[in-house]
Design an enzyme around this catalytic site. Structure first.
Site, mmCIF file in Angstrom:
data_model
loop_
_atom_site.group_PDB
_atom_site.id
_atom_site.type_symbol
_atom_site.label_atom_id
_atom_site.label_comp_id
_atom_site.label_asym_id
_atom_site.label_seq_id
_atom_site.Cartn_x
_atom_site.Cartn_y
_atom_site.Cartn_z
ATOM 1 N N ASP A 279 -1.630 10.461 15.876
ATOM 2 C CA ASP A 279 -2.327 10.229 14.603
ATOM 3 C C ASP A 279 -3.107 8.913 14.687
ATOM 4 O OD1 ASP A 279 -3.169 10.560 12.040
ATOM 5 O OD2 ASP A 279 -1.247 10.075 11.087
ATOM 6 N N GLY B 271 0.836 -1.197 0.000
ATOM 7 C CA GLY B 271 0.000 0.000 0.000
ATOM 8 C C GLY B 271 0.867 1.241 0.000
ATOM 9 N N GLN C 75 0.565 8.848 2.787
ATOM 10 C CA GLN C 75 1.013 10.209 2.459
ATOM 11 C C GLN C 75 2.516 10.323 2.292
ATOM 12 O OE1 GLN C 75 0.000 13.723 4.808
ATOM 13 N NE2 GLN C 75 -1.616 12.438 5.665
ATOM 14 N N ARG D 18 -6.804 3.836 9.905
ATOM 15 C CA ARG D 18 -5.775 3.605 8.870
ATOM 16 C C ARG D 18 -4.415 3.321 9.502
ATOM 17 N NH1 ARG D 18 -7.016 8.819 9.174
ATOM 18 N NH2 ARG D 18 -5.404 10.177 9.992
ATOM 19 N N ASN D 19 -4.251 3.695 10.766
ATOM 20 C CA ASN D 19 -2.976 3.458 11.451
ATOM 21 C C ASN D 19 -3.036 2.311 12.461
ATOM 22 O OD1 ASN D 19 -1.424 5.284 10.065
ATOM 23 N ND2 ASN D 19 -2.021 6.998 11.380
#
Ligand code: ATP
Length: 515
Positions: free
Chosen positions: A364, A251, A254, A368-369
């Site tokens: 964060d 994947g 950013q 997604r993390n």
């Protein structure tokens, strides 16, 4: 021959004269000759002292609980059940000598968390102390186990107590093991045992109140993560780039791409490659020093780095099911039910509770993390990285403006407006993450832009309860989104609230005293 004899006599004379000379050295000259003269007070020769024969040190033998395949030439491969003798115990990797099995008579490094003292409770094949009730059920219900498979674990609701979990006709039954004041154990008052082993032996031969005989111990199939990649990378964790091969892209985020890779041709890893210029290698290394000390079963382990040239590589453990966000979307509704969703949340809370204890901030936290492995195991990833990126990519990355890369919808108001990132701003993000979990990865505030979110939050607006989300779970989210950071719960509280969500009370234990 005569010549030889003469030379021997001369040699002896010289030797004796040398002794004579020494005896006649005046005391003032002792220092010069560096010889200590001990006055001969005893006339009798000293009695011969026979040193006691040292008792042979009993061997300290360890038992391997899992298979291990050597990752470097310095390592030792072994199978579960092999016996090993430690030669040098450093923290996470021990230098050992194999005693039995494939490692017999060989030496090398092994991961310390794969072995236990041979004559200890930990070596009992049915002892799974750190296993939670839900995990025990998942393990016992897996294909490797059969009717009567069992394990003994620590009881979650009562510290110091133990529970017996048994697979009985596709259902897992749980029995409370009660302790006697004198240290014994019992399931039903009529039968006491002085050790857990005796208890297990008894119920293996008789059901005696249980609904089924105990048979095979539950299979210990999933080996724990080793601490670090190998003995060598514990201190030297800048590794040569050539030791890592990138196999396939998993994947992209950013800041770069992520690959499945293999280290030293032996070990599967994930490799995060950072776009050149996304961060300063020095800043990263400083942060990474802290990150690599943070170890918890619910945190992705940072194994090693390659920072000598661009792109920087961050090498971590590999998670087979990718990010939680993709996982939720992919499996939407198909396999995930509320108990599993709550369990995913509780695992993230457990990882974050550890960071909270270490006074570390994620900055964060979002689906997604978080990464997902086998059996819905999930772990928090990318902790601390946001701080390093922030320094390098400029202030505006974290500005609450529409169109910037700032994760506005996940960020607490005080972090957005005053740059106050604390564990309590992580708690706010955790509330959003719970929303992502119950909505199967839906974008938070689905009808609002980032700008509108910032404006509306200031007026006290909060997301409404998602469809099919139980009220109690929504209340937990709302607690995370309290205006005053100090009013938000701790991760420790969040962890137990979620773990106890479906936790049956004590009366839910099966009764072993029906006869
Ligand atoms: P952002 O960079 O904006 O935070 P992100 O977290 O999705 O986004 P990356 O951390 O670069 O970006 O990860 C990209 C993707 O690579 C993830 O979505 C995931 O599917 C995969 N991935 C990342 N780390 C691992 C890992 N350790 N094991 C397996 N897959 C991974």
């Amino acid at each position: 021959m005569g010549d030889l004899r003469e030379r021997f006599i001369m040699c002896c004379q010289n030797t004796f004269s040398c002794f004579k000379e020494r005896e006649t050295v005046p005391p003032s000259d002792i220092k010069k000759y560096d010889i200590e003269v001990i006055p001969n007070v005893h006339t009798e020769p000293p009695a011969r002292v026979i040193p006691p024969i040292p008792a042979e040190k009993p061997k300290c033998v360890y038992l391997a609980l899992y298979d291990y395949m050597a990752r470097t030439d310095d390592d030792l491969s072994f199978h579960a059940g092999d016996k090993l003798e430690p030669i040098n115990k450093s923290e996470d990797w021990w230098y050992v000598r194999g005693i039995t099995g494939i490692s017999a008579n060989k030496q090398g490094y092994v991961p310390a968390n794969y072995v236990v003292p041979v004559k200890s409770l930990d070596a009992e094949p049915w002892y799974f102390p750190e296993t939670k009730r839900l995990d025990a059920e998942k393990m016992l219900l897996s294909d490797e186990n059969q009717n009567g498979s069992f394990l003994i674990r620590n009881c979650e609701s009562q510290t110091g107590e133990l529970s017996l979990s048994v697979l009985d006709n596709s259902k897992v039954k749980h029995y409370k093991i009660k302790k006697l004041d004198n240290g014994g154990y019992f399931l039903s008052k009529s039968q006491n045992f002085s050790t857990l082993r005796e208890l297990v032996e008894h119920y293996t031969n008789n059901d005696d109140g249980l609904y089924i005989h105990l048979r095979e111990p539950c299979k210990k199939t999933i080996a724990p993560e080793t601490n670090g990649l190998s003995y060598n990378t514990v201190d030297q964790w800048e590794i040569p780039r050539t030791s890592v091969k990138l196999l396939r892209k998993l994947g992209a985020g950013q800041f770069g791409e992520v690959f499945e890779g293999i280290w030293n041709d032996t070990t599967a890893v994930a490799v995060k490659t950072l776009k050149p210029g996304t961060m300063d290698a020095k800043d990263f290394l400083q942060e990474a020093q802290i990150m690599k000390r943070l170890r918890h079963p619910k945190l992705i382990q940072l194994y090693a780095v390659c920072t000598m040239e661009e792109p920087i590589y961050i090498i971590t453990e590999l998670m087979s099911n990718g990010s939680l966000l993709e996982y939720l979307k992919k499996d939407r509704g198909a396999c995930l039910r509320l108990p599993t969703q709550v369990e995913l949340g509780s695992q993230v809370a457990a990882g974050m509770a550890y960071l909270e204890l270490q006074n570390y901030i994620h900055r964060d936290l979002a689906a997604r993390n978080v990464l997902v492995g086998e059996n819905n195991v999930c772990k928090v990833a990318d902790f601390g990285l946001a701080r390093v990126f922030q320094k390098d990519t400029g202030e505006n990355v974290y500005e609450a403006k529409e169109g910037t890369k700032f994760p506005v919808k996940w960020t607490a108001p005080e972090a957005m407006h005053e740059n106050k990132f604390t564990i309590k701003s992580d708690v706010w993000s955790f509330g959003i993450l719970l929303y992502e979990i119950v909505t199967f990865g839906q974008m938070p505030y689905p009808t609002l832009t980032n700008y509108q979110v910032v404006q509306k939050l200031q007026t006290g607006y909060r997301m409404s309860c998602p469809l099919s989300c139980p009220k109690y779970l929504y209340e937990i989210m709302c607690d995370c989104w309290r205006e005053v950071p100090a009013d938000r719960p701790t991760f420790e509280t969040l962890q137990w609230e979620l773990e106890d969500f479906f936790e049956p009370d004590v009366s839910s234990y099966d009764d072993a005293s029906r006869y």
